[in-house]
Design a protein around this motif. Sequence first.
Motif: not given
Length: 125
Positions: A100-125
Amino acid sequence: MRLNHECVRDFLLTLEGLTENEYIDCNDHTEFESLQKYEKSDVVYTFQKLEEANYINAKVFKSLGGTSYNAMSITWDGHQFLDNIRDNSVWSGTKDKVFSAVSSVSLPILAEVAGSYIKSKLGLS
């Protein structure tokens, strides 16, 4: 050629589900239901990029009959990436946030965003 993130995820999930003596032969990828929806060129390109990123252990065989691309297993880095994008709700939320923000990202950025998403779901961020 453009890297298909859906193919990356499906490729890694398929490879993870194989036994020790099995492998993905990219020339015959249609034997795996999860990879049937992709063109051979997408699967081979995904294989090449995952190998370059050190996400898979692979063997490439060249002969007069052509080239065989065989994915044997997932590396430590590949498992870490896959663990971040495995869950369907995390994958969907990550894609929504990223694309929704950009049209393309690298795999490391995708992994980082997924990690942040998981942390927010777990209430860690």
